[in-house]
Design a protein around this motif. Structure first.
Motif, PDB file in Angstrom:
ATOM      1  N   GLY A  92     -21.593  23.753  24.203  1.00 41.07           N
ATOM      2  CA  GLY A  92     -22.391  24.174  23.050  1.00 41.07           C
ATOM      3  C   GLY A  92     -23.664  24.893  23.470  1.00 41.07           C
ATOM      4  N   TRP A  93     -24.464  24.273  24.363  1.00 37.14           N
ATOM      5  CA  TRP A  93     -25.746  24.910  24.697  1.00 37.14           C
ATOM      6  C   TRP A  93     -25.588  26.046  25.702  1.00 37.14           C
ATOM      7  N   LEU A  94     -24.583  25.936  26.590  1.00 36.72           N
ATOM      8  CA  LEU A  94     -24.447  26.929  27.655  1.00 36.72           C
ATOM      9  C   LEU A  94     -23.684  28.166  27.188  1.00 36.72           C
ATOM     10  N   ASN A  95     -22.772  27.981  26.233  1.00 37.60           N
ATOM     11  CA  ASN A  95     -21.881  29.050  25.786  1.00 37.60           C
ATOM     12  C   ASN A  95     -21.268  29.788  26.987  1.00 37.60           C
ATOM     13  N   PRO A  96     -20.502  29.073  27.816  1.00 37.80           N
ATOM     14  CA  PRO A  96     -19.957  29.679  29.037  1.00 37.80           C
ATOM     15  C   PRO A  96     -18.897  30.724  28.724  1.00 37.80           C
ATOM     16  N   ALA A  97     -18.584  31.533  29.738  1.00 37.48           N
ATOM     17  CA  ALA A  97     -17.566  32.563  29.567  1.00 37.48           C
ATOM     18  C   ALA A  97     -16.167  31.971  29.627  1.00 37.48           C
ATOM     19  N   SER A  98     -16.047  30.754  30.132  1.00 34.16           N
ATOM     20  CA  SER A  98     -14.717  30.152  30.237  1.00 34.16           C
ATOM     21  C   SER A  98     -14.854  28.646  30.418  1.00 34.16           C
ATOM     22  N   PHE A  99     -13.870  27.906  29.921  1.00 37.54           N
ATOM     23  CA  PHE A  99     -13.760  26.494  30.277  1.00 37.54           C
ATOM     24  C   PHE A  99     -12.346  26.250  30.794  1.00 37.54           C
ATOM     25  N   SER A 100     -12.252  25.587  31.940  1.00 40.69           N
ATOM     26  CA  SER A 100     -10.936  25.293  32.509  1.00 40.69           C
ATOM     27  C   SER A 100     -10.868  23.843  32.976  1.00 40.69           C
ATOM     28  N   GLU A 101      -9.672  23.318  33.042  1.00 41.64           N
ATOM     29  CA  GLU A 101      -9.402  21.955  33.533  1.00 41.64           C
ATOM     30  C   GLU A 101      -8.064  21.953  34.267  1.00 41.64           C
ATOM     31  N   HIS A 102      -7.659  20.776  34.728  1.00 37.16           N
ATOM     32  CA  HIS A 102      -6.490  20.682  35.608  1.00 37.16           C
ATOM     33  C   HIS A 102      -5.291  20.012  34.954  1.00 37.16           C
ATOM     34  N   LEU A 103      -4.101  20.431  35.375  1.00 32.57           N
ATOM     35  CA  LEU A 103      -2.877  19.715  35.024  1.00 32.57           C
ATOM     36  C   LEU A 103      -2.798  18.514  35.974  1.00 32.57           C
ATOM     37  N   ALA A 104      -3.459  17.425  35.587  1.00 32.18           N
ATOM     38  CA  ALA A 104      -3.595  16.252  36.460  1.00 32.18           C
ATOM     39  C   ALA A 104      -4.171  15.116  35.628  1.00 32.18           C
ATOM     40  N   TRP A 105      -4.199  13.938  36.228  1.00 31.66           N
ATOM     41  CA  TRP A 105      -4.911  12.829  35.586  1.00 31.66           C
ATOM     42  C   TRP A 105      -5.855  12.210  36.609  1.00 31.66           C
ATOM     43  N   SER A 106      -6.889  11.538  36.121  1.00 36.38           N
ATOM     44  CA  SER A 106      -7.865  10.948  37.041  1.00 36.38           C
ATOM     45  C   SER A 106      -8.420   9.630  36.504  1.00 36.38           C
ATOM     46  N   THR A 107      -8.181   9.351  35.226  1.00 33.11           N
ATOM     47  CA  THR A 107      -8.709   8.113  34.645  1.00 33.11           C
ATOM     48  C   THR A 107      -7.566   7.224  34.193  1.00 33.11           C
ATOM     49  N   HIS A 108      -7.671   5.935  34.523  1.00 36.61           N
ATOM     50  CA  HIS A 108      -6.689   4.972  34.037  1.00 36.61           C
ATOM     51  C   HIS A 108      -7.405   3.666  33.758  1.00 36.61           C
ATOM     52  N   ASP A 109      -7.179   3.109  32.564  1.00 40.16           N
ATOM     53  CA  ASP A 109      -7.814   1.836  32.214  1.00 40.16           C
ATOM     54  C   ASP A 109      -9.328   1.919  32.391  1.00 40.16           C
ATOM     55  N   SER A 110      -9.931   2.999  31.991  1.00 48.76           N
ATOM     56  CA  SER A 110     -11.369   3.257  32.127  1.00 48.76           C
ATOM     57  C   SER A 110     -11.864   3.244  33.577  1.00 48.76           C
ATOM     58  N   HIS A 111     -10.956   3.366  34.532  1.00 48.56           N
ATOM     59  CA  HIS A 111     -11.346   3.606  35.925  1.00 48.56           C
ATOM     60  C   HIS A 111     -11.212   5.090  36.226  1.00 48.56           C
ATOM     61  N   PHE A 112     -12.294   5.713  36.643  1.00 51.46           N
ATOM     62  CA  PHE A 112     -12.216   7.118  37.054  1.00 51.46           C
ATOM     63  C   PHE A 112     -12.001   7.169  38.563  1.00 51.46           C
ATOM     64  N   LEU A 113     -10.923   7.806  39.013  1.00 50.82           N
ATOM     65  CA  LEU A 113     -10.512   7.712  40.421  1.00 50.82           C
ATOM     66  C   LEU A 113     -10.985   8.895  41.266  1.00 50.82           C
ATOM     67  N   ASN A 114     -11.664   9.860  40.658  1.00 46.29           N
ATOM     68  CA  ASN A 114     -12.269  10.969  41.393  1.00 46.29           C
ATOM     69  C   ASN A 114     -11.278  11.763  42.229  1.00 46.29           C
ATOM     70  N   ASP A 115     -10.043  11.887  41.743  1.00 42.25           N
ATOM     71  CA  ASP A 115      -9.076  12.749  42.413  1.00 42.25           C
ATOM     72  C   ASP A 115      -8.174  13.328  41.330  1.00 42.25           C
ATOM     73  N   LEU A 116      -7.555  14.469  41.649  1.00 43.04           N
ATOM     74  CA  LEU A 116      -6.646  15.093  40.686  1.00 43.04           C
ATOM     75  C   LEU A 116      -5.257  14.581  40.993  1.00 43.04           C
TER      76      LEU A 116
END
Lengths: 285, 251
Positions: A92-116
């Motif tokens: 909202g505030w930055l109005n970037p030229a693009s937003f991208s994310e990964h075909l992956a998962w990293s969170t399970h049971d509210s644990h964030f595992l810091n890997d794709l």
């Protein structure tokens, strides 16, 4: 489907780099040939201080791509509403030229595992990924790009190839794709697939951005090559060749150098960007 | 054979768990050690995040011990959200209960200091009041007013010389710590948090201000415990470091 009539800034079909705070002064001095910057969304979700001040400053001079590493779009659970809200605030505030994310998962049971982490390609996971992308696009009010992963193993239960899976995701959600050429090379080497055939099967008209990065070489238990997507060195020669093959099909696109570990001095990163600029110059617009 | 994310998650965090069945190397063989790439990514990336966040703890216990400690911590307390730059808020209390390091009794408080420095770095920006805003208040109004301090300000009180230990850990040419408790005030005048040791009266005063006491009440409590307390000196320092963002007067 999203209202695509709202105009957003766009990334130029030119070299960009992943932004590292240690390069702030170099970039303000002379960024050539780099024309745009990519930041990891999560690093700019703090309340204030230097990171946000630097980003505000850079955004006045460069197109910015926001690249998420923590949404867990491939997760079995629902997307974390707090994290989605932080992302919406940033976009909202930055109005970037693009937003991208990964075909992956990293969170399970509210644990964030810091890997794709990888997911199988089935009709169930396809529906889940598409639902999550709908939710993200709905929330930030714009189209996103989804990036192909680096794989070290395969799921026996998969019924789609990765390229068919990604094609179907874009058809269902209207999202674009981020094609990471190093990831193609890493995955295809690790899983004994043909990287050129992968590029040829990729839905090229959906590609809004290309990534390049360095990888490390290792071996598995049986002595087979095992490449690791480390982003800790220069882009390997076969990956540059694969890029040429891609650009012949796609024409110039926004092209990013990722270097996230063993971060080099700016001159070395700019030299990689210069090589990317040459590759782009070789293909007709 | 389908592999759930619960199975994948459990096998990632516990290397004594076998690799889930249904993962292959793409050549028809079980994935085997390829699964370790993911195990390794998780453990190494989170350990590195903690090393960046707690450099003094790393220096005090050494790389090998830090790696072992972080490895246990990250399995018991994986991050609760993707904002890795603030991961580790439970690390100080983990160190407190961690038997192998309990002989280094000051470690948890040094970790609290490092955590507070990091929180300060990422805290919200706020405009400070002009230095003369306090000076123009009549004495009675001043005593009845409350000071709102910057979101980046932190106070870490300890019975250990944590500031001296922290300085020494990061720069061995610093003065050797003396055996005396230190209360550390962290301020962030621009973007770089600064830690300074407060004398007991000043520390008690700031603690009471942070609890929402009026300036007069906080002053009385500080003077009661530490008659040498220098209110003017402390207020000047708070103003100089852009630490006061609002003066709430009683109407």
């Amino acid at each position: 489907m999203l209202d695509s009539s709202i105009p957003f800034p766009t990334l130029p079909p030119a070299p960009g780099v992943g932004y590292k705070p240690q390069h702030f002064q170099d970039i303000l001095g002379d960024a050539r040939p780099v024309e745009w910057l990519e930041v990891h969304a999560e690093n700019y979700m703090g309340e204030g201080g230097r990171p946000l001040a630097q980003l505000r400053h850079l955004a006045e001079r460069f197109a910015i791509s926001v690249h998420g590493v923590g949404l867990s779009i491939g997760g079995e659970g629902r997307l974390d509403p707090d994290h989605l809200a932080r992302l919406k605030h940033l976009c909202g505030w930055l109005n970037p030229a693009s937003f991208s994310e990964h075909l992956a998962w990293s969170t399970h049971d509210s644990h964030f595992l810091n890997d794709l982490l990888p997911l199988p390609y089935t009709s169930e996971t396809l529906q889940r990924v598409a639902d999550h992308i709908d939710e993200v696009q709905e929330s930030i009010g714009r189209r996103m790009l989804l990036e192909n992963p680096s794989s070290y193993l395969a799921f026996e239960e998969s019924t789609y190839s990765e390229t068919d899976f990604l094609s179907e995701v874009t058809r269902r959600t209207g999202c674009g794709l981020l094609l990471d050429v190093n990831n193609v090379f890493v995955s295809c080497t690790n899983l004994e697939l043909d990287p050129r055939a992968y590029i040829d099967a990729f839905p090229i008209d959906k590609v809004g951005e290309i990534h390049l990065g360095g990888h490390d070489e290792d071996e598995d238990d049986h002595g087979a090559p095992l490449l690791i997507d480390s982003h800790g060195r220069e882009v390997a020669d076969p990956v540059w060749s694969l890029l040429d093959h891609l650009l012949e099909r796609s024409g110039p696109r926004p092209l990013l150098i990722e270097w996230d570990a063993n971060i080099p001095p700016w001159s070395e990163l700019a030299a990689e960007a210069a090589r990317a600029a040459k590759a782009l110059e070789r293909v007709p617009a | 054979m389908s592999v759930s994310q619960t199975q994948f998650h459990d096998a990632l965090l516990d290397s004594s768990t076998s690799v889930p069945i249904g993962l292959s190397d793409g050549r028809g063989q079980p994935a085997g050690a390829r699964f370790s790439v993911y195990r390794n990514n998780v453990a190494v990336s989170l350990t590195e995040a903690l090393e960046v966040s707690f450099p003094a703890i790393l220096s005090l216990i050494g790389h090998e011990n830090f790696k072992k400690t972080a490895g246990l911590f990250l399995r018991q307390h994986p991050p609760k959200n993707p904002m890795i730059m603030v991961y580790g808020d439970e690390f100080p209390s983990f160190l407190e209960d961690f038997e192998p390091l309990q002989h280094i009794a000051y470690l948890p408080d040094v970790a609290r200091l490092e955590q507070a420095l990091r929180e300060s770095y990422h805290a919200a920006d706020a405009d400070a009041v002009a230095p003369n805003e306090l000076a123009i208040l009549p004495q009675e109004a001043l005593a009845a007013s409350k000071l709102i301090l910057a979101p980046s300000l932190r106070l870490v009180r300890s019975r250990w010389p944590i500031h001296a230990i922290w300085s020494y850990a990061l720069d061995r040419s610093s003065a050797k710590p003396k055996n005396q408790g230190q209360d550390v005030l962290i301020t962030r005048p621009a973007y770089d948090p600064e830690g300074r040791v407060l004398p007991p009266g000043a520390s008690l005063f700031v603690a009471n201000i942070l609890e929402g006491k009026t300036l007069g009440d906080a002053y009385e409590k500080a003077m009661h415990d530490a008659p040498e307390f220098d209110l003017t000196g402390l207020l000047t320092m708070l103003l100089d470091t852009s630490s006061i963002i609002e003066i709430q007067t009683q109407d």
